[in-house]
Design a protein around this motif. Structure first.
Motif, mmCIF file in Angstrom:
data_model
loop_
_atom_site.group_PDB
_atom_site.id
_atom_site.type_symbol
_atom_site.label_atom_id
_atom_site.label_comp_id
_atom_site.label_asym_id
_atom_site.label_seq_id
_atom_site.Cartn_x
_atom_site.Cartn_y
_atom_site.Cartn_z
ATOM 1 N N LEU A 195 10.700 -0.402 9.546
ATOM 2 C CA LEU A 195 11.290 0.931 9.559
ATOM 3 C C LEU A 195 10.825 1.637 8.295
ATOM 4 C CD1 LEU A 195 13.325 2.782 11.104
ATOM 5 C CD2 LEU A 195 15.078 1.945 9.530
ATOM 6 N N PHE A 196 10.301 2.854 8.461
ATOM 7 C CA PHE A 196 9.783 3.613 7.326
ATOM 8 C C PHE A 196 10.767 4.717 6.957
ATOM 9 C CE2 PHE A 196 6.162 2.006 9.754
ATOM 10 C CZ PHE A 196 5.492 1.294 8.774
ATOM 11 N N ARG A 197 11.066 4.805 5.649
ATOM 12 C CA ARG A 197 11.971 5.824 5.147
ATOM 13 C C ARG A 197 11.259 6.721 4.143
ATOM 14 N NH1 ARG A 197 16.942 1.636 4.054
ATOM 15 N NH2 ARG A 197 17.803 1.586 6.164
ATOM 16 N N ARG A 198 11.519 8.019 4.242
ATOM 17 C CA ARG A 198 10.983 8.986 3.288
ATOM 18 C C ARG A 198 12.149 9.700 2.622
ATOM 19 N NH1 ARG A 198 8.663 12.773 6.460
ATOM 20 N NH2 ARG A 198 10.020 14.498 5.871
ATOM 21 N N VAL A 218 9.471 0.693 2.965
ATOM 22 C CA VAL A 218 9.201 -0.121 4.147
ATOM 23 C C VAL A 218 10.303 -1.174 4.266
ATOM 24 C CG1 VAL A 218 7.546 -1.609 5.324
ATOM 25 C CG2 VAL A 218 6.720 0.243 3.856
ATOM 26 N N VAL A 219 11.096 -1.053 5.317
ATOM 27 C CA VAL A 219 12.204 -1.989 5.561
ATOM 28 C C VAL A 219 11.807 -2.896 6.716
ATOM 29 C CG1 VAL A 219 14.645 -2.214 6.136
ATOM 30 C CG2 VAL A 219 13.842 -0.234 4.820
ATOM 31 N N ALA A 275 0.808 -1.210 0.000
ATOM 32 C CA ALA A 275 0.000 0.000 0.000
ATOM 33 C C ALA A 275 0.849 1.271 0.000
ATOM 34 C CB ALA A 275 -0.936 0.003 1.213
ATOM 35 N N LEU A 276 2.045 1.212 0.584
ATOM 36 C CA LEU A 276 2.884 2.409 0.701
ATOM 37 C C LEU A 276 3.922 2.526 -0.416
ATOM 38 C CD1 LEU A 276 3.444 2.330 4.565
ATOM 39 C CD2 LEU A 276 2.209 4.104 3.291
ATOM 40 N N ILE A 317 -0.199 6.076 8.890
ATOM 41 C CA ILE A 317 1.267 5.983 8.885
ATOM 42 C C ILE A 317 1.861 6.962 7.876
ATOM 43 C CG2 ILE A 317 3.211 4.482 8.261
ATOM 44 C CD1 ILE A 317 1.619 2.164 9.505
ATOM 45 N N ASN A 318 1.274 7.005 6.675
ATOM 46 C CA ASN A 318 1.800 7.895 5.643
ATOM 47 C C ASN A 318 1.675 9.352 6.057
ATOM 48 O OD1 ASN A 318 2.814 8.456 2.892
ATOM 49 N ND2 ASN A 318 0.764 9.326 2.597
#
Length: 410
Positions: A297-300, A276-277, A269-270, A390-391
């Protein structure tokens, strides 16, 4: 005649069993159940843990059922099929309480549909000694037999069905055929597919070999069958024969199942918005001491902004979640992140506190609850809401980037 005990996750029941059965049950079912003697002689307390399925010891069979709806258990398998694909198996599981025959039936039908589209073939690199030259001469191999002209050491790419995907399916099919009590129509399906795979080598495969298969548009239709094959290879244990009886144990870890399901759904979805790690290896201490491994772990834009831990913990007791907050606080601190989130499974209310602010640290520890008591459509809506939250939250967090150290002026 076998004795059957039916339990739900974390349920406790008293049952009369022999001392030898209690010992074997405690040994074989380690991690799935606990067995404790009671004051009344011959009776034992049997408590289910976080695994569901079938556990067999001698003539004693323990069936552990999930607290979620049967169709949602199949949904958590995350094999990439429409919920209608497992409706019959979910119904059979709901009425029989035995998960293994339902999973084998699901696998047999999925395998039949997959191979009906044609057996997957691909080029496989082969090194072999042949009487006639094929492909190129393997010079290193040929020099090892100095003075002997034939057979010739050859290296060539062969277009064959004897590839990793088909070997994996054949190994799982052979294993499923050894399970007693499989419905005749499902056994016939499996036997037909063994014939379809007759040119594929019968070799031992490890369950984690699934992770080495790269999926492309050419083999994507194999993915549901391969995921079910992995489930069987990883969780099915064939018990020793005793007299004329044979039995199989099949246990699925609900913690791992829920974690994998949430990870795959969020990653899908993201995609394109956040990286998404999963299962990042890091350390809590400055000298690479005390290893930690957060679930997500979320990275932007290449910067880490958010950490998450996934918990399949069916409890309304807030005190039971205290250790989870400690663990998430350790992750946010070690990774130098301002916020983190705990993602819980709930089935009947009892949603945890939304946000906790850590005193003297300023860390924000959030919780998200995904309700698995509804229909697959309702669960998809829960995942969508979690994804949106989350986003949006990740977009508001400013990544903590270490400041550039300047040399003092002379």
């Amino acid at each position: 005649m076998s004795d059957t005990i039916t339990l739900y996750e974390y349920e406790r029941k008293s049952h009369r069993i022999s001392e030898s059965q209690s010992r074997r049950l405690a040994s074989v079912g380690k991690g799935a159940i606990t067995v404790e003697p009671e004051a009344h002689h011959g009776y034992y307390s049997i408590t289910a843990q976080n695994m569901v399925g079938t556990l067999v010891v001698d003539d004693l069979r323990v069936l552990i059922r999930p607290k979620i709806r049967p169709e949602n258990l199949f949904l958590l398998l995350e094999v990439g099929l429409d919920p209608n694909a497992w409706r019959q198996e979910a119904f059979d599981f709901a009425t029989s309480s035995d998960l293994l025959p339902s999973v084998i039936a699901f696998y047999a039908r999925t395998l039949e549909t997959t191979l009906a589209r044609g057996l997957l073939r691909s080029y496989r690199h082969t090194e072999e000694r042949l009487v006639a030259l094929r492909g190129r001469i393997d010079m290193a191999g040929q020099f090892r037999q100095a003075g002997i002209r034939v057979p010739v050491a050859c290296r060539f790419d062969e277009y064959t069905s004897d590839i990793a995907e088909n070997r994996y399916l054949k190994a799982a099919t052979r294993l499923a055929l050894r399970v007693p009590g499989v419905a005749p129509e499902d056994r016939q399906r499996l036997l037909r597919e063994v014939v379809s795979l007759e040119d594929v080598a019968d070799v031992h495969v490890e369950p984690d070999e699934f992770d080495q298969i790269a999926f492309t548009r050419l083999n994507a239709h194999y993915q549901p069958a391969l995921r079910l094959a992995q489930l069987l290879l990883a969780n099915l244990t064939l018990a020793d024969r005793r007299g004329h009886n044979a039995a199989s144990s099949f246990l699925v870890d609900m913690n791992q199942l829920f974690e994998d399901f949430v990870t795959q759904r969020l990653r899908r979805a993201l995609r394109g918005r956040l990286e998404v790690v999963s299962q990042l290896n890091s350390h809590l201490a400055t000298r690479n001491q005390v290893p930690i491994r957060p679930d997500l772990l979320f990275r932007r834009k290449g910067h880490e902004v958010f950490v998450a831990d996934i918990k399949y913990k069916l409890t309304d007791d807030a005190r039971a979640r205290t250790s989870d907050y400690y663990q998430l606080l350790a992750y946010t601190t070690a990774l130098d992140l301002p916020e983190g989130v705990l993602i819980y499974c709930v089935t009947d209310g009892g949603r945890p506190e939304r946000t906790v602010t850590v005193r003297h640290a300023g860390k924000l520890l959030h919780t998200l609850a995904i309700n698995l008591s509804g229909s697959p459509t309702e669960i998809a809506a829960e995942i969508a809401m979690a994804t949106t939250w989350i986003n949006q939250r990740a977009q508001t967090i400013r990544p903590l980037i270490a400041p550039v150290r300047r040399k003092p002026a002379a």
